[in-house]
Design a protein around this motif. Structure first.
Motif, PDB file in Angstrom:
ATOM      1  N   VAL A   1      27.953 -27.181 -45.757  1.00 51.36           N
ATOM      2  CA  VAL A   1      28.861 -28.107 -45.089  1.00 51.36           C
ATOM      3  C   VAL A   1      28.438 -28.257 -43.627  1.00 51.36           C
ATOM      4  N   GLY A   2      27.306 -27.659 -43.277  1.00 48.57           N
ATOM      5  CA  GLY A   2      26.811 -27.657 -41.905  1.00 48.57           C
ATOM      6  C   GLY A   2      25.967 -28.853 -41.525  1.00 48.57           C
ATOM      7  N   GLY A   3      25.787 -29.825 -42.407  1.00 46.37           N
ATOM      8  CA  GLY A   3      25.057 -31.033 -42.060  1.00 46.37           C
ATOM      9  C   GLY A   3      23.656 -31.085 -42.636  1.00 46.37           C
ATOM     10  N   GLU A   4      23.082 -32.261 -42.501  1.00 44.67           N
ATOM     11  CA  GLU A   4      21.773 -32.565 -43.077  1.00 44.67           C
ATOM     12  C   GLU A   4      20.663 -31.668 -42.519  1.00 44.67           C
ATOM     13  N   ARG A   5      20.624 -31.485 -41.211  1.00 43.24           N
ATOM     14  CA  ARG A   5      19.576 -30.655 -40.598  1.00 43.24           C
ATOM     15  C   ARG A   5      19.655 -29.225 -41.128  1.00 43.24           C
ATOM     16  N   ASN A   6      20.856 -28.710 -41.242  1.00 42.10           N
ATOM     17  CA  ASN A   6      21.044 -27.355 -41.755  1.00 42.10           C
ATOM     18  C   ASN A   6      20.543 -27.247 -43.191  1.00 42.10           C
ATOM     19  N   ALA A   7      20.814 -28.233 -44.017  1.00 46.94           N
ATOM     20  CA  ALA A   7      20.352 -28.235 -45.410  1.00 46.94           C
ATOM     21  C   ALA A   7      18.828 -28.219 -45.459  1.00 46.94           C
ATOM     22  N   ARG A   8      18.199 -29.020 -44.623  1.00 44.99           N
ATOM     23  CA  ARG A   8      16.741 -29.070 -44.590  1.00 44.99           C
ATOM     24  C   ARG A   8      16.158 -27.740 -44.138  1.00 44.99           C
ATOM     25  N   GLU A   9      16.715 -27.159 -43.092  1.00 46.30           N
ATOM     26  CA  GLU A   9      16.228 -25.874 -42.596  1.00 46.30           C
ATOM     27  C   GLU A   9      16.406 -24.772 -43.632  1.00 46.30           C
ATOM     28  N   ARG A  10      17.476 -24.837 -44.393  1.00 44.74           N
ATOM     29  CA  ARG A  10      17.734 -23.818 -45.412  1.00 44.74           C
ATOM     30  C   ARG A  10      16.748 -23.912 -46.570  1.00 44.74           C
ATOM     31  N   VAL A  11      16.382 -25.122 -46.978  1.00 50.39           N
ATOM     32  CA  VAL A  11      15.406 -25.248 -48.065  1.00 50.39           C
ATOM     33  C   VAL A  11      14.018 -24.815 -47.589  1.00 50.39           C
ATOM     34  N   ILE A  12      13.700 -25.076 -46.343  1.00 49.89           N
ATOM     35  CA  ILE A  12      12.425 -24.600 -45.785  1.00 49.89           C
ATOM     36  C   ILE A  12      12.415 -23.079 -45.769  1.00 49.89           C
ATOM     37  N   SER A  13      13.504 -22.479 -45.347  1.00 49.51           N
ATOM     38  CA  SER A  13      13.596 -21.013 -45.317  1.00 49.51           C
ATOM     39  C   SER A  13      13.517 -20.410 -46.711  1.00 49.51           C
ATOM     40  N   GLU A  14      13.948 -21.158 -47.711  1.00 49.36           N
ATOM     41  CA  GLU A  14      13.849 -20.691 -49.092  1.00 49.36           C
ATOM     42  C   GLU A  14      12.381 -20.479 -49.472  1.00 49.36           C
ATOM     43  N   TRP A  15      11.507 -21.346 -48.977  1.00 49.44           N
ATOM     44  CA  TRP A  15      10.089 -21.269 -49.314  1.00 49.44           C
ATOM     45  C   TRP A  15       9.288 -20.449 -48.322  1.00 49.44           C
ATOM     46  N   LEU A  16       9.805 -20.253 -47.135  1.00 51.42           N
ATOM     47  CA  LEU A  16       9.131 -19.448 -46.117  1.00 51.42           C
ATOM     48  C   LEU A  16      10.074 -18.316 -45.698  1.00 51.42           C
ATOM     49  N   PRO A  17      10.236 -17.308 -46.546  1.00 50.99           N
ATOM     50  CA  PRO A  17      11.236 -16.270 -46.288  1.00 50.99           C
ATOM     51  C   PRO A  17      10.976 -15.495 -44.988  1.00 50.99           C
ATOM     52  N   GLU A  18      12.068 -15.121 -44.361  1.00 52.36           N
ATOM     53  CA  GLU A  18      12.030 -14.441 -43.069  1.00 52.36           C
ATOM     54  C   GLU A  18      11.198 -13.167 -43.117  1.00 52.36           C
ATOM     55  N   GLN A  19      11.246 -12.437 -44.223  1.00 53.76           N
ATOM     56  CA  GLN A  19      10.513 -11.170 -44.289  1.00 53.76           C
ATOM     57  C   GLN A  19       9.007 -11.370 -44.124  1.00 53.76           C
ATOM     58  N   TYR A  20       8.512 -12.576 -44.404  1.00 51.37           N
ATOM     59  CA  TYR A  20       7.084 -12.843 -44.253  1.00 51.37           C
ATOM     60  C   TYR A  20       6.753 -13.722 -43.060  1.00 51.37           C
ATOM     61  N   PHE A  21       7.658 -14.612 -42.698  1.00 53.25           N
ATOM     62  CA  PHE A  21       7.360 -15.616 -41.678  1.00 53.25           C
ATOM     63  C   PHE A  21       8.226 -15.513 -40.428  1.00 53.25           C
ATOM     64  N   GLY A  22       8.997 -14.447 -40.287  1.00 52.96           N
ATOM     65  CA  GLY A  22       9.813 -14.268 -39.097  1.00 52.96           C
ATOM     66  C   GLY A  22      11.106 -15.051 -39.141  1.00 52.96           C
ATOM     67  N   ASN A  23      11.649 -15.324 -37.980  1.00 56.02           N
ATOM     68  CA  ASN A  23      12.927 -16.034 -37.872  1.00 56.02           C
ATOM     69  C   ASN A  23      12.859 -17.400 -38.537  1.00 56.02           C
ATOM     70  N   ALA A  24      14.018 -17.903 -38.871  1.00 57.46           N
ATOM     71  CA  ALA A  24      14.108 -19.198 -39.547  1.00 57.46           C
ATOM     72  C   ALA A  24      13.405 -20.286 -38.741  1.00 57.46           C
ATOM     73  N   ILE A  25      12.770 -21.200 -39.453  1.00 60.96           N
ATOM     74  CA  ILE A  25      12.115 -22.338 -38.821  1.00 60.96           C
ATOM     75  C   ILE A  25      13.189 -23.382 -38.539  1.00 60.96           C
ATOM     76  N   THR A  26      13.334 -23.739 -37.274  1.00 62.94           N
ATOM     77  CA  THR A  26      14.374 -24.677 -36.868  1.00 62.94           C
ATOM     78  C   THR A  26      13.804 -25.722 -35.912  1.00 62.94           C
ATOM     79  N   GLY A  27      14.640 -26.685 -35.581  1.00 65.76           N
ATOM     80  CA  GLY A  27      14.302 -27.672 -34.563  1.00 65.76           C
ATOM     81  C   GLY A  27      13.089 -28.519 -34.885  1.00 65.76           C
ATOM     82  N   TYR A  28      12.234 -28.729 -33.866  1.00 63.28           N
ATOM     83  CA  TYR A  28      11.077 -29.610 -34.000  1.00 63.28           C
ATOM     84  C   TYR A  28      10.132 -29.129 -35.089  1.00 63.28           C
ATOM     85  N   LEU A  29       9.923 -27.827 -35.187  1.00 60.61           N
ATOM     86  CA  LEU A  29       9.037 -27.287 -36.213  1.00 60.61           C
ATOM     87  C   LEU A  29       9.568 -27.611 -37.612  1.00 60.61           C
ATOM     88  N   ALA A  30      10.864 -27.463 -37.810  1.00 63.71           N
ATOM     89  CA  ALA A  30      11.468 -27.801 -39.103  1.00 63.71           C
ATOM     90  C   ALA A  30      11.327 -29.293 -39.380  1.00 63.71           C
TER      91      ALA A  30
END
Length: 82
Positions: free
Chosen positions: A23-52
């Motif tokens: 319910v956090g909006g379109e950007r949040n949904a996109r960032e969450r699906v990216i994090s699903e494929w690039l898990p924090e344990q391997y790639f660090g903090n969530a990818i957000t903003g311009y990088l996302a």
């Protein structure tokens, strides 16, 4: 969190990414699906903003879509594809 809309991402085959439901909006949904494929344990903090945004442009070109379903004041649903 309560809201009048829910956002999510679909894979190229049309299936919904359960990780992207928010319910956090379109950007949040996109960032969450990216994090699903690039898990924090391997790639660090969530990818957000311009990088996302950069990753999303490539995903979108491959057929991923983001959607928002909102409920209007009269109770009717509205579907927006992004």
């Amino acid at each position: 969190m309560e809201g009048t809309s829910i956002s999510f991402v679909t894979y190229p085959d049309g299936k919904v990414s359960q990780a992207s439901l928010t319910v956090g909006g379109e950007r949040n949904a996109r960032e969450r699906v990216i994090s699903e494929w690039l898990p924090e344990q391997y790639f660090g903090n969530a990818i957000t903003g311009y990088l996302a945004d950069s990753v999303w442009r490539e995903m979108s070109a491959k057929g991923f879509k983001s959607w928002t379903v909102g409920i209007a004041d009269d109770g009717s649903p509205q579907l927006d594809e992004h």
